[in-house]
Structures are given as C-alpha cells and as structure tokens.
Design a protein around this motif. Structure first.
Motif, PDB file in Angstrom:
ATOM      1  N   ALA A  72       0.820  -1.214   0.000  1.00  0.00           N
ATOM      2  CA  ALA A  72       0.000   0.000   0.000  1.00  0.00           C
ATOM      3  C   ALA A  72       0.851   1.259   0.000  1.00  0.00           C
ATOM      4  CB  ALA A  72      -0.932   0.002   1.203  1.00  0.00           C
ATOM      5  N   MET A  73       1.936   1.276   0.798  1.00  0.00           N
ATOM      6  CA  MET A  73       2.772   2.470   0.894  1.00  0.00           C
ATOM      7  C   MET A  73       3.494   2.742  -0.416  1.00  0.00           C
ATOM      8  SD  MET A  73       2.079   1.292   3.940  1.00  0.00           S
ATOM      9  CE  MET A  73       1.967   1.621   5.684  1.00  0.00           C
ATOM     10  N   GLY A  74       3.851   1.679  -1.129  1.00  0.00           N
ATOM     11  CA  GLY A  74       4.593   1.866  -2.367  1.00  0.00           C
ATOM     12  C   GLY A  74       3.741   2.210  -3.569  1.00  0.00           C
ATOM     13  N   THR A  75       2.510   1.662  -3.627  1.00  0.00           N
ATOM     14  CA  THR A  75       1.731   1.810  -4.862  1.00  0.00           C
ATOM     15  C   THR A  75       0.381   2.496  -4.697  1.00  0.00           C
ATOM     16  OG1 THR A  75       0.754  -0.403  -4.590  1.00  0.00           O
ATOM     17  CG2 THR A  75       2.798  -0.241  -5.862  1.00  0.00           C
ATOM     18  N   ILE A  76      -0.181   2.510  -3.498  1.00  0.00           N
ATOM     19  CA  ILE A  76      -1.480   3.159  -3.308  1.00  0.00           C
ATOM     20  C   ILE A  76      -1.323   4.586  -2.804  1.00  0.00           C
ATOM     21  CG2 ILE A  76      -3.672   3.088  -2.070  1.00  0.00           C
ATOM     22  CD1 ILE A  76      -3.478   0.056  -2.014  1.00  0.00           C
ATOM     23  N   THR A  77      -0.453   4.784  -1.816  1.00  0.00           N
ATOM     24  CA  THR A  77      -0.257   6.121  -1.253  1.00  0.00           C
ATOM     25  C   THR A  77       0.036   7.181  -2.312  1.00  0.00           C
ATOM     26  OG1 THR A  77       0.385   5.349   0.941  1.00  0.00           O
ATOM     27  CG2 THR A  77       1.251   7.492   0.261  1.00  0.00           C
ATOM     28  N   PRO A  78       0.921   6.937  -3.297  1.00  0.00           N
ATOM     29  CA  PRO A  78       1.179   7.978  -4.304  1.00  0.00           C
ATOM     30  C   PRO A  78      -0.039   8.331  -5.152  1.00  0.00           C
ATOM     31  CG  PRO A  78       2.912   6.322  -4.323  1.00  0.00           C
ATOM     32  CD  PRO A  78       1.798   5.781  -3.484  1.00  0.00           C
ATOM     33  N   ASN A 119      -0.268  15.164  -2.092  1.00  0.00           N
ATOM     34  CA  ASN A 119       1.147  15.479  -1.929  1.00  0.00           C
ATOM     35  C   ASN A 119       1.837  14.358  -1.157  1.00  0.00           C
ATOM     36  OD1 ASN A 119       3.641  16.749  -1.816  1.00  0.00           O
ATOM     37  ND2 ASN A 119       3.068  18.049  -0.080  1.00  0.00           N
ATOM     38  N   PRO A 120       2.138  13.254  -1.836  1.00  0.00           N
ATOM     39  CA  PRO A 120       2.757  12.119  -1.141  1.00  0.00           C
ATOM     40  C   PRO A 120       4.206  12.373  -0.718  1.00  0.00           C
ATOM     41  CG  PRO A 120       2.637  11.683  -3.483  1.00  0.00           C
ATOM     42  CD  PRO A 120       1.866  12.949  -3.248  1.00  0.00           C
ATOM     43  N   GLN A 121       4.840  13.406  -1.262  1.00  0.00           N
ATOM     44  CA  GLN A 121       6.206  13.808  -0.895  1.00  0.00           C
ATOM     45  C   GLN A 121       7.282  12.829  -1.351  1.00  0.00           C
ATOM     46  OE1 GLN A 121       6.438  15.126   3.259  1.00  0.00           O
ATOM     47  NE2 GLN A 121       4.234  15.491   3.238  1.00  0.00           N
ATOM     48  N   PHE A 122       6.929  11.903  -2.220  1.00  0.00           N
ATOM     49  CA  PHE A 122       7.931  11.040  -2.841  1.00  0.00           C
ATOM     50  C   PHE A 122       7.356  10.518  -4.159  1.00  0.00           C
ATOM     51  CE2 PHE A 122       5.214   7.989  -0.774  1.00  0.00           C
ATOM     52  CZ  PHE A 122       5.275   6.839  -1.542  1.00  0.00           C
ATOM     53  N   ASN A 123       8.249  10.224  -5.086  1.00  0.00           N
ATOM     54  CA  ASN A 123       7.850   9.667  -6.382  1.00  0.00           C
ATOM     55  C   ASN A 123       8.528   8.312  -6.535  1.00  0.00           C
ATOM     56  OD1 ASN A 123       7.627   8.934  -9.111  1.00  0.00           O
ATOM     57  ND2 ASN A 123       7.584  11.069  -9.791  1.00  0.00           N
ATOM     58  N   PRO A 124       7.758   7.218  -6.495  1.00  0.00           N
ATOM     59  CA  PRO A 124       8.385   5.897  -6.558  1.00  0.00           C
ATOM     60  C   PRO A 124       9.131   5.643  -7.855  1.00  0.00           C
ATOM     61  CG  PRO A 124       6.005   5.724  -6.794  1.00  0.00           C
ATOM     62  CD  PRO A 124       6.293   7.131  -6.403  1.00  0.00           C
ATOM     63  N   ASP A 125       8.777   6.359  -8.914  1.00  0.00           N
ATOM     64  CA  ASP A 125       9.418   6.134 -10.211  1.00  0.00           C
ATOM     65  C   ASP A 125      10.792   6.780 -10.313  1.00  0.00           C
ATOM     66  OD1 ASP A 125       7.188   4.721 -11.161  1.00  0.00           O
ATOM     67  OD2 ASP A 125       6.181   6.585 -11.700  1.00  0.00           O
ATOM     68  N   THR A 126      10.991   7.896  -9.625  1.00  0.00           N
ATOM     69  CA  THR A 126      12.260   8.617  -9.753  1.00  0.00           C
ATOM     70  C   THR A 126      13.101   8.626  -8.477  1.00  0.00           C
ATOM     71  OG1 THR A 126      11.137  10.704  -9.192  1.00  0.00           O
ATOM     72  CG2 THR A 126      11.313  10.140 -11.527  1.00  0.00           C
ATOM     73  N   ASP A 127      12.454   8.432  -7.329  1.00  0.00           N
ATOM     74  CA  ASP A 127      13.170   8.553  -6.056  1.00  0.00           C
ATOM     75  C   ASP A 127      13.657   7.220  -5.500  1.00  0.00           C
ATOM     76  OD1 ASP A 127      12.591  11.249  -6.158  1.00  0.00           O
ATOM     77  OD2 ASP A 127      10.853  11.108  -4.834  1.00  0.00           O
ATOM     78  N   LEU A 128      13.045   6.118  -5.938  1.00  0.00           N
ATOM     79  CA  LEU A 128      13.275   4.838  -5.293  1.00  0.00           C
ATOM     80  C   LEU A 128      13.490   3.724  -6.309  1.00  0.00           C
ATOM     81  CD1 LEU A 128      10.347   5.175  -2.738  1.00  0.00           C
ATOM     82  CD2 LEU A 128      12.764   5.548  -2.234  1.00  0.00           C
ATOM     83  N   THR A 129      14.084   2.627  -5.854  1.00  0.00           N
ATOM     84  CA  THR A 129      14.226   1.451  -6.728  1.00  0.00           C
ATOM     85  C   THR A 129      14.115   0.181  -5.893  1.00  0.00           C
ATOM     86  OG1 THR A 129      15.566   0.435  -8.465  1.00  0.00           O
ATOM     87  CG2 THR A 129      16.755   1.302  -6.574  1.00  0.00           C
TER      88      THR A 129
END
Length: 329
Positions: free
Chosen positions: A103-109, A114-124
């Motif tokens: 949920a935190m990785g794919t639903i929250t954004p 304003n989730p304050q993070f972008n899973p596509d550019t900030d994380l791997t």
C-alpha cells in the motif's frame, strides 16, 4: 607513442576508457567492503504492526550475515508518507533501506495529493520478501458460506448491504471494493480506523463482510466465529481449504506484498549483494515456516524482476483507483 584521431584513438576516448575502468574498480571495491557500518531499515508502519515484525525478523538475520547492526526505524502515519519520504531523501550509499508494504509503495502515491515522494524517480526495488494474500470473511451466524451467497444477499438487499473498510483507501478496503464491483453487489463501504475496529463491527453484526490479512483473522476463522468466503490470491493457499475469488470471478487478484527498496542511484553492486543475502535468508526452511505462519509467502526475485513486479502492481493499482473514481485527498 602519440595518438591522434587518425590512429582511431584519441585522448578523450582513452580518458573515457580509464574512467570506466576506475568506476568499475571503485564499485567492486565498495561492494566488497559494504557494509562497514550499521545499516538503517526504515519501516513506514508502527512498532508491533505486521511490517515491523517481519522487518525486525529479517533485520536480525541480515545483521548476522553482514556483521553489522541493522537498526529498524519506525516512521508510521499518513499512509506511510513520513517513512517513504524519509527513505526517498536518504543518501544513496546503501546504508538506508526501506521495508515497504504494497500500500505504501503503490497506493499512497495515488490517493494523496502530496505524497512527498515519487516511486518512479526517487526509489528502486531491490528484493521482494513475499506476497501476503487477503481473506474475505463474514460473520458465521450470517449463513453466508461463499461469494455466491454474498452476492445474492447483497443484490436482494440493495442499499442495505455493506462491508467494513479497514482504514479508507487501504489495500483491504480496495480489495473489498474490487469484489463488490466484480460481483455487481452494490454494497456500501463503511470506514473504520483500523482492522480491529472493522472486525469488531463484523462480529457485532454491524456489517456483512470485511477483508484483511490472514494473520489478523485466522484465529476467529478457526474458532468458528467467522466464515472465510475466499482468498484474494490467484491460487489457493497451502494448508488453507479456502477457495479463491478468481474461482468465482476469473482473473481476480489483489495481494499484499513486502519489498526491500532503496533510494535511486544506490550502487548496483550493493543492490546485488543485498538481493542475494535477502533471497538466501527468506528461502531458508525455518524462515519460510515463520513467514507462512504470518500469512506471507516468500518470493525470490532478482533486482530486475523485483522492479518489474513493483511496476506491474503499480499498473494494477492505477487501474483500480481509476475504475473506482477515487480522488486524491
């Protein structure tokens, strides 16, 4: 010897070759020396919650393997935003990892403005710990024994049938909405602040059905107070004689999962080492048994496969949020 472009080699080319060789050497050296200090493991959930319990279990094994402390740092609240944003802002040196639930990785954004993070550019993604299917349950006194019973009752009581949504826009809530939509049941979601409250509402007869992880419900199922209607995995689960939702509504799947995720730009050699060590640990027979007891089924992925799995789950959640017309809050 003096080189010129006529010889097919130039100083610029030779410099690039030397730089590449030096980079490869430095990366290899880093992988060999890493970790040489404690590693932080951020968990975007509270102490004692399922993600925290599993993260600490894994962290203990990783600490033994690495000869360094693995310090779990809980950052709960707001759909996991405090933890996920802290992970995204951390140095990408391999010393900060995230233990990330689905949920935190794919639903929250998708559901926060304003989730304050972008899973596509900030994380791997580095490694997938395992998948964690959900189970749909009804009060045993309701007389509902399967999804067909649930659908018939809901349609016959249009406007009156409802289901408990543990935490609005959580995975259990959205899974319940998916079943509701797949069966054209017309049920209304009743929001609760946490799964225990939703369970109390179900046992008290206030709602018709709820959905949650297996560990939180299995005790009540075994005691006979709850009737398990279906599991949300694509296949039936070992040791549990519970049909899948897909047996009634083909193609259905809605699963939780956990991944180790790091800040983007973390050295590939370090990612590979973390991946190999995590896979070895979660595939150990005693660890498989402990995870199964918590309703988690280990999944061994390479970093590339872990990233594709994350991306596939992103696509599924985006489609679901769009289909349900959920607006970011």
């Amino acid at each position: 010897m003096k080189f010129s472009p006529r010889h097919g080699l130039s100083r610029r080319f030779l410099g690039a070759v030397a730089l590449a060789a030096l980079t490869t050497l430095n990366t290899g050296a880093m992988a060999q020396s890493w970790p040489n200090k404690p590693v932080k493991l951020i968990v975007p959930a509270g102490a004692g919650a399922a993600p925290d319990v599993i993260a600490r279990l894994l962290g203990e094994r990783l600490s033994q393997a690495w000869g360094q402390g693995v310090v779990v740092e809980n950052r709960p609240g707001a759909g996991g935003i405090p933890g996920m944003s802290a992970l995204a802002r951390s140095p990408n040196d391999g010393y900060t990892l995230g233990f990330v639930p689905a949920a935190m990785g794919t639903i929250t954004p998708l559901v926060y403005k304003n989730p304050q993070f972008n899973p596509d550019t900030d994380l791997t993604s580095v490694a997938t710990i395992g998948t964690s299917p959900l189970v749909l349950v009804a009060n045993a006194s309701s007389g509902l024994n399967n999804l067909q019973d649930l659908a018939r009752f809901a349609r016959a009581n249009s406007g009156k049938a409802n289901f408990a949504a543990p935490q609005p826009n959580s995975l259990p809530h959205l899974a319940g909405e998916m079943v509701n939509k797949a069966g054209n049941m017309g049920m209304t979601a009743v929001p609760y602040q946490a799964p225990p409250a939703a369970l109390a509402g179900l046992l008290g007869g206030d709602v018709l059905m709820t959905t949650d992880g297996i560990p939180g419900l299995i005790g009540q199922i075994k005691s006979g107070r709850l009737k398990a209607l279906a599991v949300t995995s694509a296949q039936r689960l070992p040791g549990l004689d519970i049909p899948t939702v897909a047996e009634t509504y083909p193609g259905f799947e809605a699963i939780g999962w956990f991944q180790i995720i790091v800040p983007a730009g973390t050295p590939a050699a370090v990612i590979d080492k973390i991946n190999a060590d995590v896979n070895r640990i979660i595939n150990a027979p005693d660890m498989v048994a402990r995870l199964n007891d918590m309703g988690v089924y280990p999944r061994v992925d390479s970093p590339a496969v872990a990233r594709e799995f994350f991306a596939s789950q992103q696509r599924a959640m985006k489609k679901l949020v769009t289909d349900l017309a959920i607006q970011p809050q």
